[in-house]
Write an enzyme that holds these catalytic residues in place. Structure first.
Site, PDB file in Angstrom:
ATOM      1  N   LYS A  85      -1.736  -8.125   4.197  1.00 38.59           N
ATOM      2  CA  LYS A  85      -1.901  -8.451   2.770  1.00 38.59           C
ATOM      3  C   LYS A  85      -0.922  -9.527   2.309  1.00 38.59           C
ATOM      4  O   LYS A  85      -1.212 -10.261   1.368  1.00 38.59           O
ATOM      5  CB  LYS A  85      -1.789  -7.187   1.916  1.00 38.59           C
ATOM      6  CG  LYS A  85      -0.423  -6.586   1.735  1.00 38.59           C
ATOM      7  CD  LYS A  85       0.213  -6.959   0.404  1.00 38.59           C
ATOM      8  CE  LYS A  85       1.536  -6.290   0.189  1.00 38.59           C
ATOM      9  NZ  LYS A  85       2.497  -6.216   1.249  1.00 38.59           N
ATOM     10  N   GLY A  93       0.811  -1.216   0.000  1.00 39.27           N
ATOM     11  CA  GLY A  93       0.000   0.000   0.000  1.00 39.27           C
ATOM     12  C   GLY A  93       0.841   1.261   0.000  1.00 39.27           C
ATOM     13  O   GLY A  93       0.463   2.291  -0.558  1.00 39.27           O
ATOM     14  N   ASN A  94       2.042   1.181   0.621  1.00 47.64           N
ATOM     15  CA  ASN A  94       2.923   2.340   0.655  1.00 47.64           C
ATOM     16  C   ASN A  94       3.545   2.629  -0.707  1.00 47.64           C
ATOM     17  O   ASN A  94       4.061   3.725  -0.939  1.00 47.64           O
ATOM     18  CB  ASN A  94       4.026   2.132   1.698  1.00 47.64           C
ATOM     19  CG  ASN A  94       3.493   2.272   3.119  1.00 47.64           C
ATOM     20  OD1 ASN A  94       2.942   3.300   3.482  1.00 47.64           O
ATOM     21  ND2 ASN A  94       3.614   1.225   3.910  1.00 47.64           N
ATOM     22  N   LYS A 151      -1.546  -4.266  13.830  1.00 44.74           N
ATOM     23  CA  LYS A 151      -1.443  -3.871  12.419  1.00 44.74           C
ATOM     24  C   LYS A 151      -1.552  -2.353  12.280  1.00 44.74           C
ATOM     25  O   LYS A 151      -2.601  -1.765  12.557  1.00 44.74           O
ATOM     26  CB  LYS A 151      -2.557  -4.550  11.616  1.00 44.74           C
ATOM     27  CG  LYS A 151      -2.513  -4.236  10.124  1.00 44.74           C
ATOM     28  CD  LYS A 151      -1.286  -4.830   9.457  1.00 44.74           C
ATOM     29  CE  LYS A 151      -1.304  -4.593   7.960  1.00 44.74           C
ATOM     30  NZ  LYS A 151      -0.065  -5.035   7.335  1.00 44.74           N
ATOM     31  N   LYS A 203       6.518 -10.422   5.550  1.00 43.93           N
ATOM     32  CA  LYS A 203       6.884 -10.874   4.200  1.00 43.93           C
ATOM     33  C   LYS A 203       7.679 -12.174   4.280  1.00 43.93           C
ATOM     34  O   LYS A 203       7.458 -13.108   3.503  1.00 43.93           O
ATOM     35  CB  LYS A 203       7.673  -9.780   3.482  1.00 43.93           C
ATOM     36  CG  LYS A 203       6.873  -8.519   3.224  1.00 43.93           C
ATOM     37  CD  LYS A 203       7.723  -7.402   2.684  1.00 43.93           C
ATOM     38  CE  LYS A 203       6.887  -6.181   2.331  1.00 43.93           C
ATOM     39  NZ  LYS A 203       6.076  -5.665   3.446  1.00 43.93           N
TER      40      LYS A 203
END
Length: 311
Positions: A210, A11-12, A128, A272
């Protein structure tokens, strides 16, 4: 027959300093040029994306406009709203870039519901981060006014934190797979998906990571490759130190050792790493890759790209 690849976009990477629609659309136009490189190489592309900054900003807008006649929308609905807006911008940018490259492919955005467990321990400890970075003083003021929880994030300021339960299933996985099998580029699991619980798919106040949602999607659609995009070309251990070391090919076992040694920051590289490990474990013989958006062009000719994680 092209290989299926799930690409998780942060998103960043869509929103940096300028939160306007125009700035985010311009960022996605640049992003689409890199993603179309995969289409040129005959990959069957499934794109997911984050929404942390966007959903946080939307929640602020909702709170500021909240009234009896115009009540603020709940978090699950805000996730759906950002899925729609980012999905529209990205599909529009991808379609234009495909036309520019004279590639005849369709792009579809799927509002995606992701099933979580309402008894997940994450609801007891919100972690989050969403929304903009704030100073400590402003964060404390908003916490007093709204009851929200704020935590320091990566040395860049304070952000609101919400529960981040693990995804159990993706309700639209079969629909997504049908589209991909018909050679339609799909955008799905935006912002980790709309969090829902139970057989009635009731929306719940949370944001799903995500990367974990994208891993679940990659597993369910039997993707041949899972690519997680981040701000660096490779994963590093001892990052930023004199003995910094770039990882290129690494096994799950090696990566779990580095993880236990504390090399990866929570809320940043750690999810990640954990998602990549999960995909490699669940799909022996297939690759998870962590790299930057700019490196996608190097996949042409099957060059080594980023950090490749295998069993």
């Amino acid at each position: 027959m092209g290989k299926k690849v799930v690409v998780a976009l942060g998103g960043n990477a869509i929103l940096s300093d300028d939160a306007s629609a125009q700035a985010q659309q311009e960022a996605l136009i640049k992003t689409s040029k890199y993603l179309v490189n995969l289409v040129k190489e005959d990959y069957k592309l499934i794109i997911s994306h984050g929404n942390g900054p966007q959903v946080g900003n939307l929640l602020l807008q909702q709170q500021l406009a909240d009234s009896e006649k115009n009540p603020a929308m709940p978090l699950d609905t805000c996730v759906a709203m950002t899925q729609g807006s980012i999905g529209y911008w990205l599909a529009n940018a991808m379609t234009r870039e495909l036309k520019h490259e004279e590639i005849e492919k369709e792009v579809a955005t799927i509002l995606t519901q992701v099933i979580v467990d309402e008894k997940d321990e994450a609801f007891k400890n919100p972690t989050k981060p969403i929304g903009p970075f704030l100073t400590k003083e402003i964060a404390e003021e908003q916490a007093r006014e709204t009851g929200a929880i704020f935590k320091e994030d990566a040395g860049r300021g304070y952000r609101k934190v919400v529960a981040s339960p693990k995804p159990i299933d993706i309700y639209e996985a079969k629909t997504i797979n049908t589209l991909v099998d018909n050679d339609i580029i799909t955008i799905s699991c935006g912002g980790g998906g709309i969090p829902v619980v139970g057989q009635n798919l009731k929306g719940i106040d949370a944001v799903i990571d995500k990367d974990f949602a994208s891993e679940k999607l990659a597993h369910l659609v039997k993707a041949d490759m899972f690519i997680i995009l981040t701000g660096v070309d490779n994963v590093y251990i001892n990052y930023g130190k004199d003995n910094e070391q770039k990882l290129t090919n690494v096994t799950v076992k090696e990566l779990e050792i580095y993880k236990s040694e504390g090399h990866f920051a929570p809320g940043s590289m750690l999810p990640k790493i954990e998602a990549a490990i999960q995909f490699a474990k669940n799909n022996p013989g297939k690759q998870a890759i962590i790299t930057s958006l700019e490196s996608l062009g190097k996949l042409k000719g099957h060059e080594q790209v980023g950090t490749i994680i295998t069993v």
